[in-house]
Design a protein around this motif. Structure first.
Motif, PDB file in Angstrom:
ATOM      1  N   SER A 109       0.818  -1.214   0.000  1.00 19.37           N
ATOM      2  CA  SER A 109       0.000   0.000   0.000  1.00 19.37           C
ATOM      3  C   SER A 109       0.857   1.271   0.000  1.00 19.37           C
ATOM      4  CB  SER A 109      -0.948   0.000   1.185  1.00 19.37           C
ATOM      5  OG  SER A 109      -0.232  -0.113   2.391  1.00 19.37           O
ATOM      6  N   GLN A 110       0.308   2.293  -0.635  1.00 21.73           N
ATOM      7  CA  GLN A 110       0.936   3.609  -0.710  1.00 21.73           C
ATOM      8  C   GLN A 110      -0.032   4.650  -0.180  1.00 21.73           C
ATOM      9  OE1 GLN A 110       2.128   4.135  -4.813  1.00 21.73           O
ATOM     10  NE2 GLN A 110       3.507   2.362  -4.782  1.00 21.73           N
ATOM     11  N   THR A 111       0.502   5.794   0.201  1.00 20.29           N
ATOM     12  CA  THR A 111      -0.359   6.839   0.777  1.00 20.29           C
ATOM     13  C   THR A 111      -1.446   7.264  -0.205  1.00 20.29           C
ATOM     14  OG1 THR A 111       1.202   8.537   0.073  1.00 20.29           O
ATOM     15  CG2 THR A 111       1.432   7.697   2.323  1.00 20.29           C
ATOM     16  N   THR A 112      -1.165   7.146  -1.487  1.00 18.48           N
ATOM     17  CA  THR A 112      -2.161   7.509  -2.501  1.00 18.48           C
ATOM     18  C   THR A 112      -3.322   6.516  -2.566  1.00 18.48           C
ATOM     19  OG1 THR A 112      -0.780   6.404  -4.143  1.00 18.48           O
ATOM     20  CG2 THR A 112      -0.552   8.804  -3.942  1.00 18.48           C
ATOM     21  N   ASP A 113      -3.194   5.385  -1.883  1.00 18.34           N
ATOM     22  CA  ASP A 113      -4.298   4.427  -1.819  1.00 18.34           C
ATOM     23  C   ASP A 113      -5.361   4.861  -0.803  1.00 18.34           C
ATOM     24  OD1 ASP A 113      -1.983   1.621  -2.101  1.00 18.34           O
ATOM     25  OD2 ASP A 113      -3.021   2.766  -3.675  1.00 18.34           O
ATOM     26  N   SER A 114      -5.089   5.865  -0.026  1.00 16.69           N
ATOM     27  CA  SER A 114      -6.054   6.354   0.962  1.00 16.69           C
ATOM     28  C   SER A 114      -7.334   6.808   0.281  1.00 16.69           C
ATOM     29  CB  SER A 114      -5.455   7.501   1.773  1.00 16.69           C
ATOM     30  OG  SER A 114      -4.344   7.068   2.527  1.00 16.69           O
ATOM     31  N   GLY A 115      -8.436   6.677   1.008  1.00 15.52           N
ATOM     32  CA  GLY A 115      -9.742   7.056   0.473  1.00 15.52           C
ATOM     33  C   GLY A 115     -10.770   6.017   0.878  1.00 15.52           C
ATOM     34  N   VAL A 116     -11.889   6.033   0.173  1.00 13.50           N
ATOM     35  CA  VAL A 116     -12.973   5.092   0.462  1.00 13.50           C
ATOM     36  C   VAL A 116     -13.128   4.148  -0.717  1.00 13.50           C
ATOM     37  CG1 VAL A 116     -15.381   4.821   1.092  1.00 13.50           C
ATOM     38  CG2 VAL A 116     -14.133   6.868   1.826  1.00 13.50           C
ATOM     39  N   TYR A 117     -13.203   2.875  -0.403  1.00 12.47           N
ATOM     40  CA  TYR A 117     -13.385   1.848  -1.432  1.00 12.47           C
ATOM     41  C   TYR A 117     -14.832   1.365  -1.373  1.00 12.47           C
ATOM     42  CZ  TYR A 117      -8.390   1.903  -2.124  1.00 12.47           C
ATOM     43  OH  TYR A 117      -7.102   2.315  -2.416  1.00 12.47           O
ATOM     44  N   PHE A 118     -15.505   1.449  -2.512  1.00 11.31           N
ATOM     45  CA  PHE A 118     -16.893   1.025  -2.593  1.00 11.31           C
ATOM     46  C   PHE A 118     -17.024  -0.190  -3.494  1.00 11.31           C
ATOM     47  CE2 PHE A 118     -19.152   4.297  -0.395  1.00 11.31           C
ATOM     48  CZ  PHE A 118     -18.479   5.485  -0.601  1.00 11.31           C
ATOM     49  N   CYS A 119     -17.862  -1.100  -3.061  1.00 11.80           N
ATOM     50  CA  CYS A 119     -18.330  -2.201  -3.882  1.00 11.80           C
ATOM     51  C   CYS A 119     -19.748  -1.849  -4.315  1.00 11.80           C
ATOM     52  CB  CYS A 119     -18.313  -3.474  -3.038  1.00 11.80           C
ATOM     53  SG  CYS A 119     -19.152  -4.887  -3.733  1.00 11.80           S
ATOM     54  N   ALA A 120     -20.092  -2.152  -5.552  1.00  7.27           N
ATOM     55  CA  ALA A 120     -21.435  -1.858  -6.045  1.00  7.27           C
ATOM     56  C   ALA A 120     -21.908  -3.006  -6.925  1.00  7.27           C
ATOM     57  CB  ALA A 120     -21.441  -0.544  -6.835  1.00  7.27           C
ATOM     58  N   VAL A 121     -23.180  -3.370  -6.779  1.00  7.39           N
ATOM     59  CA  VAL A 121     -23.702  -4.522  -7.497  1.00  7.39           C
ATOM     60  C   VAL A 121     -25.038  -4.211  -8.161  1.00  7.39           C
ATOM     61  CG1 VAL A 121     -22.614  -6.075  -5.821  1.00  7.39           C
ATOM     62  CG2 VAL A 121     -25.022  -5.487  -5.563  1.00  7.39           C
ATOM     63  N   GLU A 122     -25.380  -5.079  -9.111  1.00  8.05           N
ATOM     64  CA  GLU A 122     -26.701  -5.026  -9.727  1.00  8.05           C
ATOM     65  C   GLU A 122     -27.235  -6.449  -9.807  1.00  8.05           C
ATOM     66  OE1 GLU A 122     -28.913  -2.720 -13.357  1.00  8.05           O
ATOM     67  OE2 GLU A 122     -26.918  -3.516 -13.731  1.00  8.05           O
ATOM     68  N   ARG A 123     -28.545  -6.583  -9.514  1.00 10.21           N
ATOM     69  CA  ARG A 123     -29.151  -7.920  -9.486  1.00 10.21           C
ATOM     70  C   ARG A 123     -29.059  -8.634 -10.818  1.00 10.21           C
ATOM     71  NH1 ARG A 123     -34.012  -8.238  -9.735  1.00 10.21           N
ATOM     72  NH2 ARG A 123     -34.548  -6.059 -10.086  1.00 10.21           N
TER      73      ARG A 123
END
Lengths: 111, 116
Positions: free
Chosen positions: A77-91
Motif C-alpha cells: 500500500s501507498q499513501t495515494t491508496d487512501s480514500g474510500v473503497y466502494f463495492c457496487a452490485v446489480e441484481r
C-alpha cells in the motif's frame, strides 16, 4: 432490494502493508464493480468483476458469485491508496448499471 | 472529452429555488446515469438514460426532481423548490450501451449542492 455489506468499515495501514477488503451481497448479481473515492471526492472505477479474478498493478479482485462475495486486495500500500473503497452490485437479469453501493471501507495509509 | 464533465462543481442556493445541474458524458457512451451521494454514504441511483429516453427513473425521490437528455448526449438534472434535505453531491456517470451486457461505469467529479 439487494443488500451490500462491506468490511471492515475502517482500515489504517502502514505504507507497504497488504490488505483485503470484503464485499458481501444478498442476492445473485450479474454486475459487480469496485470503486475508489479519493480524498477529493473523485470516484474511480477499479474493476468490473461479476465473477473471477482480475489484477491491475498492485490491486487485484476476486468475485465468487455463487457464494455472494467479492474481495479486493491491496498489496504494498501507498499513501495515494487512501480514500474510500466502494463495492457496487446489480441484481441478476437486470441491465443498466443501476448499481447498489455498499457503505464503503475507509482506508488510511500512513507514511 | 476525456472524462465525464459536470458543471457547476459547486452550487449554493436558497431553499425554494430552482437549480439545474449539467452533465457531459464520455464521447461514445450512450448510457448516462445520475446518482446522489450524501455525506458518509455510498452513491444512490436516481435515473438512467439510454439514448434520449429515461430507461429507469425509479430512484428519483419525488416529483420535484426531473432529468432530460434531449439529444442523447448532455443531460440536465433539474430540481424544483429545493429543500435543505436535497443538499448532497450529485454524480453523473456514463457507460457504453448496456444493451445485452453490462460495462464499467465512469463517474464525473460531481456537483456539490448546498441548500441554505
Amino acid at each position: 432490494g439487494i443488500q451490500v455489506e462491506q468490511s471492515p468499515p475502517d482500515l489504517i495501514l502502514q505504507e507497504g502493508a497488504n490488505s483485503t477488503l470484503r464485499c458481501n451481497f444478498s442476492d445473485s448479481v450479474n454486475n459487480l464493480q469496485w470503486f475508489h473515492q479519493n480524498p477529493w471526492g473523485q470516484l474511480i472505477n477499479l474493476f468490473y468483476i461479476p465473477s473471477g479474478t482480475k489484477q491491475n498493478g498492485r490491486l487485484s479482485a476476486t468475485t465468487v458469485a455463487t457464494e455472494r462475495y467479492s474481495l479486493l486486495y491491496i498489496s504494498s500500500s501507498q499513501t495515494t491508496d487512501s480514500g474510500v473503497y466502494f463495492c457496487a452490485v446489480e441484481r441478476l437479469k437486470a441491465a443498466g448499471n443501476k448499481l447498489t453501493f455498499g457503505g464503503g471501507t475507509r482506508v488510511l495509509v500512513k507514511p | 472529452g476525456a472524462g465525464v464533465s459536470q458543471t457547476p462543481s459547486n452550487k449554493v442556493t436558497e431553499k425554494g429555488k430552482y437549480v439545474e445541474l449539467r452533465c457531459d458524458p464520455i464521447s461514445g457512451h450512450t448510457a448516462l446515469y445520475w446518482y446522489r451521494q450524501s455525506l458518509g454514504q455510498g452513491p444512490e441511483f436516481l435515473i438512467y438514460f439510454q439514448g434520449t429516453g429515461a430507461a429507469d427513473d425509479s430512484g428519483l425521490p419525488n416529483d420535484r426532481f426531473f432529468a432530460v437528455r434531449p439529444e442523447g448526449s448532455v443531460s440536465t438534472l433539474k430540481i424544483q423548490r429545493t429543500e435543505r434535505g436535497d443538499s448532497a453531491v450529485y454524480l453523473c456517470a456514463s457507460s457504453l450501451s448496456p444493451a445485452n451486457y453490462n460495462s464499467p461505469l465512469h463517474f464525473g467529479n460531481g456537483t456539490r449542492l448546498t441548500v441554505t
